[in-house]
Design an enzyme around this catalytic site. Structure first.
Site, short mmCIF file in Angstrom:
data_model
loop_
_atom_site.label_atom_id
_atom_site.label_comp_id
_atom_site.label_asym_id
_atom_site.label_seq_id
_atom_site.Cartn_x
_atom_site.Cartn_y
_atom_site.Cartn_z
N ARG A 185 1.04 -1.10 0.07
CA ARG A 185 0.24 0.09 0.07
C ARG A 185 1.05 1.13 -0.05
O ARG A 185 2.01 1.13 0.48
CB ARG A 185 -0.72 0.03 1.33
CG ARG A 185 -1.88 -1.17 1.55
CD ARG A 185 -2.74 -1.08 2.71
NE ARG A 185 -3.66 -2.19 2.87
CZ ARG A 185 -3.43 -3.18 3.50
NH1 ARG A 185 -2.00 -3.40 4.19
NH2 ARG A 185 -4.26 -4.05 3.53
N LYS A 209 -2.35 -2.21 7.89
CA LYS A 209 -3.70 -1.63 8.69
C LYS A 209 -3.62 -1.99 10.22
O LYS A 209 -3.27 -3.20 10.39
CB LYS A 209 -4.82 -1.87 7.99
CG LYS A 209 -4.96 -1.17 6.79
CD LYS A 209 -6.25 -1.33 6.06
CE LYS A 209 -6.53 -0.58 4.69
NZ LYS A 209 -7.68 -0.76 4.03
N HIS A 291 -2.20 2.08 -6.11
CA HIS A 291 -2.83 1.09 -5.65
C HIS A 291 -2.81 -0.05 -6.99
O HIS A 291 -3.26 -1.16 -6.83
CB HIS A 291 -4.09 1.20 -5.06
CG HIS A 291 -4.53 0.20 -4.04
ND1 HIS A 291 -3.97 0.15 -2.72
CD2 HIS A 291 -5.22 -0.73 -4.03
CE1 HIS A 291 -4.45 -0.65 -2.24
NE2 HIS A 291 -5.16 -1.26 -2.92
N ARG A 294 -0.27 -2.45 -6.75
CA ARG A 294 -0.64 -3.47 -5.99
C ARG A 294 -1.68 -4.44 -6.48
O ARG A 294 -1.72 -5.67 -6.51
CB ARG A 294 -1.24 -3.04 -4.64
CG ARG A 294 -1.63 -3.84 -3.38
CD ARG A 294 -2.08 -2.99 -2.00
NE ARG A 294 -2.70 -3.61 -1.30
CZ ARG A 294 -2.54 -4.45 -0.21
NH1 ARG A 294 -1.00 -4.54 -0.24
NH2 ARG A 294 -3.39 -4.91 0.60
N HIS A 317 -4.38 -8.80 3.95
CA HIS A 317 -5.86 -8.69 3.95
C HIS A 317 -6.21 -9.58 5.10
O HIS A 317 -5.83 -10.83 5.32
CB HIS A 317 -6.37 -9.45 2.77
CG HIS A 317 -6.29 -8.53 1.55
ND1 HIS A 317 -6.35 -8.87 0.34
CD2 HIS A 317 -6.27 -7.07 1.59
CE1 HIS A 317 -6.19 -8.05 -0.58
NE2 HIS A 317 -6.27 -6.92 0.24
N TYR A 326 -9.58 -10.41 -6.61
CA TYR A 326 -8.58 -10.49 -7.65
C TYR A 326 -8.59 -11.88 -8.61
O TYR A 326 -8.14 -11.99 -9.92
CB TYR A 326 -7.14 -10.69 -7.37
CG TYR A 326 -6.54 -9.42 -6.45
CD1 TYR A 326 -6.38 -8.19 -7.25
CD2 TYR A 326 -6.74 -9.32 -5.07
CE1 TYR A 326 -6.08 -6.96 -6.43
CE2 TYR A 326 -6.41 -8.19 -4.42
CZ TYR A 326 -6.15 -7.13 -5.21
OH TYR A 326 -5.72 -5.78 -4.54
#
Length: 345
Positions: A185, A209, A291, A294, A317, A326
């Site tokens: 990210r 995150k 992004h 990514r 994730h 994806y």
């Protein structure tokens, strides 16, 4: 209610380790809800006075103002999280937002460059060297200048402009290679410190995150680009130290991997500008952002047979369903190839 919101935001920062971006957005969302409940000159309602009906009315109010469904869903998520916290702390018996339905969002499949396009894009940067970007040159301040303008500058300034171009290209190529090689990210890239890199093993320690840490490998091409960038990074730090006279010098930003021209940590907005700048040089029709690299990282791994769980770990994730988008991108690319190549398509 204001006091409860303040406590909740403090909880997000100190306990949940939420990012400043998340805390800022949640603050705005909760303050907007409070403003909706408090007409001018009226006192804010008590926390126990907020009902299911009031939350539904607020959502209807957002719909009436034609707010995007994704924005409404985020605001509702902020309210749910806040009221859930209040229930846990014993301030409420039940959450008034618990049964309020979330707007149905359309499934968006990320648009991804093919592996060939991505390789061509990164190889183009590798081949630029000291040459001008297409028909343009970059000045010391990383501002695009027409080559003609650079040519009309005095010799000393002209040499300086072209030198600055070549130097910043090393940094830009290194950060683009690393974005794609590790699937980072943009916040993870700009937050990366030298101590987070095991250069011999080509491994990064990334804080994602919620300040969650994960280990991500990166490839040989990213390593080569980084090795060309390190001398420039040393120059930027030394230049900052000299210009500041030793005050607010090396110590402030020497941990950061990627620096701007002033020797400070590169910002997320600057990375976005860098990606768009080089994308325009490669193909004016590309709408690339950080992004996008990514997305390409995950889609290309999946297309080459990587396990979905492994990709989930590499991307950081929390939920596998987030990674599964994806698979749809890979299927779409497969159908495009079929339509172009099969004689009876």
């Amino acid at each position: 209610m204001k006091a409860a919101i303040a406590k909740y935001l403090e909880y997000l920062q100190s306990v949940r380790n939420s990012s400043p971006h998340t805390i800022l957005n949640y603050r705005k969302d909760l303050e907007q809800f409070l403003a909706y409940l408090s007409p001018p000159a009226a006192r804010p309602p008590a926390l126990t006075g907020v009902t299911h009906s009031l939350v539904r009315e607020f959502v209807a109010h957002l719909h009436d103002h034609r707010l995007a469904k994704s924005s409404i869903a985020r605001k509702l998520a902020a309210l749910r999280s806040f009221f859930k916290y209040c229930v846990r702390e014993g301030r409420l018996k039940e959450s008034p937002a618990r049964l309020v339905p979330t707007p149905k969002l359309p499934k968006r499949i990320p648009s991804v460059l093919s592996a060939e396009e991505m390789n061509g894009f990164l190889n183009l940067l590798g081949g630029m060297g000291q040459a001008a970007l297409g028909s343009r040159a970059i000045s010391k301040k990383n501002v695009l200048l027409p080559v003609a303008a650079a040519t009309n500058l005095p010799d000393e300034q002209n040499r300086s402009a072209r030198a600055g171009e070549g130097l910043l290209l090393r940094r830009d190529r290194a950060l683009l290679e690393l974005l794609y090689a590790a699937g980072l990210r943009v916040s993870e890239l700009t937050g990366l410190n030298v101590a987070d890199m095991e250069q011999k093993e080509r491994i990064l320690r990334v804080r994602g995150k919620g300040n969650k840490e994960r280990i991500v490998p990166y490839g040989r091409k990213a390593q080569e680009a980084l090795e060309k960038y390190w001398p420039l990074r040393d120059q930027l730090l030394e230049q900052k130290y000299r210009t500041s006279g030793g005050k607010d010098g090396k110590e402030a930003h020497m941990e950061a991997v990627f620096l701007n021209y002033s020797g400070r940590r590169l910002t997320q907005r600057s990375v976005g500008r860098i990606v768009k700048k080089y994308a325009r040089v490669a193909n004016v029709n590309w709408d690339l952002h950080p992004h996008s690299l990514r997305h390409a990282f995950a889609t290309h791994l999946l297309a080459d047979g990587a396990d979905l769980r492994a990709i989930q770990e590499l991307l950081g994730h929390q939920s596998l369903s987030t990674t599964q988008k994806y698979t749809h991108a890979s299927i779409r690319q497969l159908m495009e190839i079929y339509d172009k190549s099969h004689p009876h398509a």
